[in-house]
Design an enzyme around this catalytic site. Sequence first.
Site, short mmCIF file in Angstrom:
data_model
loop_
_atom_site.label_atom_id
_atom_site.label_comp_id
_atom_site.label_asym_id
_atom_site.label_seq_id
_atom_site.Cartn_x
_atom_site.Cartn_y
_atom_site.Cartn_z
N GLU A 242 31.91 84.42 57.33
CA GLU A 242 33.05 85.03 56.70
C GLU A 242 33.33 84.17 55.43
O GLU A 242 33.11 82.54 55.48
CB GLU A 242 34.25 84.90 57.45
CG GLU A 242 35.73 85.05 56.88
CD GLU A 242 36.80 84.67 57.77
OE1 GLU A 242 37.99 85.25 57.35
OE2 GLU A 242 36.59 84.23 58.83
N LYS A 287 38.49 93.41 54.94
CA LYS A 287 39.24 93.05 56.29
C LYS A 287 40.38 93.90 56.18
O LYS A 287 41.34 93.76 55.37
CB LYS A 287 39.65 91.69 56.43
CG LYS A 287 40.11 91.26 57.62
CD LYS A 287 40.12 89.89 57.70
CE LYS A 287 40.65 89.13 58.96
NZ LYS A 287 40.65 87.70 58.95
N CYS A 340 36.16 88.07 61.53
CA CYS A 340 36.84 86.96 62.21
C CYS A 340 37.90 87.64 63.18
O CYS A 340 37.77 88.10 64.39
CB CYS A 340 37.35 86.08 61.21
SG CYS A 340 37.97 84.45 61.92
#
Length: 464
Positions: A242, A287, A340
């Site tokens: 990430e 995300k 994540c």
Amino acid sequence: MHGWSALLSGVALALCLPPSPLGFLAPLPLVWLLGQGGFRFGFLAGLAFWAVHLVWLPLSFVALFQTPWGAAPYLPLILAKALLWGLVFGLSRGRPLARAGLWVVQEYLTSLGELAFPWGFLGYALVEAPGRVLASLGGVYLLSLVVLGVALGLFYAWQGLQKEGVILSPPVLGGVGVLLFWAGLWLMPLPAIQASQKALLVQGNINPLQKLEGVSAQETYLALTQRGLKTHPEVAVVVWPETAVAAFPPELSLALEGRELISGLETGDTNRVVRYVDGVITHFYDKNRLVPFGEYFPWNQALRPLYRFFFQTFGFGGELASRTPGQGYGPLYRYGAFICYESVFPEVARHLVQQGAGVLVLGSNDAWYGPSFGGLQHFQMGRLRAVETGRWLLRAGNDGVTAIIDPYGRVTARLPQRQPGFLAGGFGLSSTQTPYVRLGDWAVLLAGALGLLGLRIRPKRAIV
């Protein structure tokens, strides 16, 4: 007495969930928790459970930011979580079946909304057991039902023994059967699975605070990738974690020699992962599930003075703006890439596989957990996404856990935490869909039905 038993039961249950290896003991404290008390008992048990299960939060933030104010989010979080337990226990007083069903419904509800924080699911007690393969049928919520079902069986066996005083009574024999089933989940064999391709996962071990200050990680990731590809030239895809870099160095395309790179890319406004081939970004994914109070700041206007105080205390200066969430789920070509925090949301990986992902790729930056066990806990929960979807999972973490997980949830390769390095290992592609991918969270509906059924049953005296 009941207050102490609630606290001790909560602590005991917390010690049975990841990263603890004691998951096989989880039904034992649940026997007591299912048969005891109402709101107060549930609140105290929840307070003890969450205080232990989430103790990584103050440990990591105090160490990372070098201030005791790093522990500030801990108390309101565990209080809110404990209140939810109190509500479930209050509604189901004297009704163990209802409590078991409502418990799973409560888990599901904590995964919804912008403030979602889906930690502490009972199903994760099975993450080290081969029986975790049941998640391919109904996800982590089915595993939670299984854990609670075993505890219910033991609860009724204990009640039957108290009532009849006969060791070979039907309830006790049923309890023995439940124990045998539980043991089978831990002892069952799993078939071997072949890997057809090879990936290189890179772990840069970059301090996250230095990255916020603009320190570049390009040289670190480029050098590790060059070394890894020199040692393992048969690699087909490289994975960086990430927000690994803000831009790709010019030398990278030459180093990759036509190979694919799946990498987190720091854009400022979004948390993005991209597919990079021959010097060109061909696909990207932003995300969708942002971290509350980390990437997304709710009630920003009303809480602006409070946010300003904490940002300055933590050394950020000024104010932090919320990131822009993505607008949907879609794979990067054949790679179901997600980021994540999204690894604790089963529906994220499920949607990516529904859209055609043949392998899951997770980029993470668990360096924020510092020296605590939070990173390991996060890793263990995310392992189940491989089982639920029937996909290999390539997990690249900034400081770990960097690992490869097969579709049965087995860790086939792993790097040590908190040191730079690279990991080469096999994986495969799949086009089949598990029952969970096709049917979704049907186990939550079953839990809700059990909860309603249990509420209709006349309450009995709790065990003491």
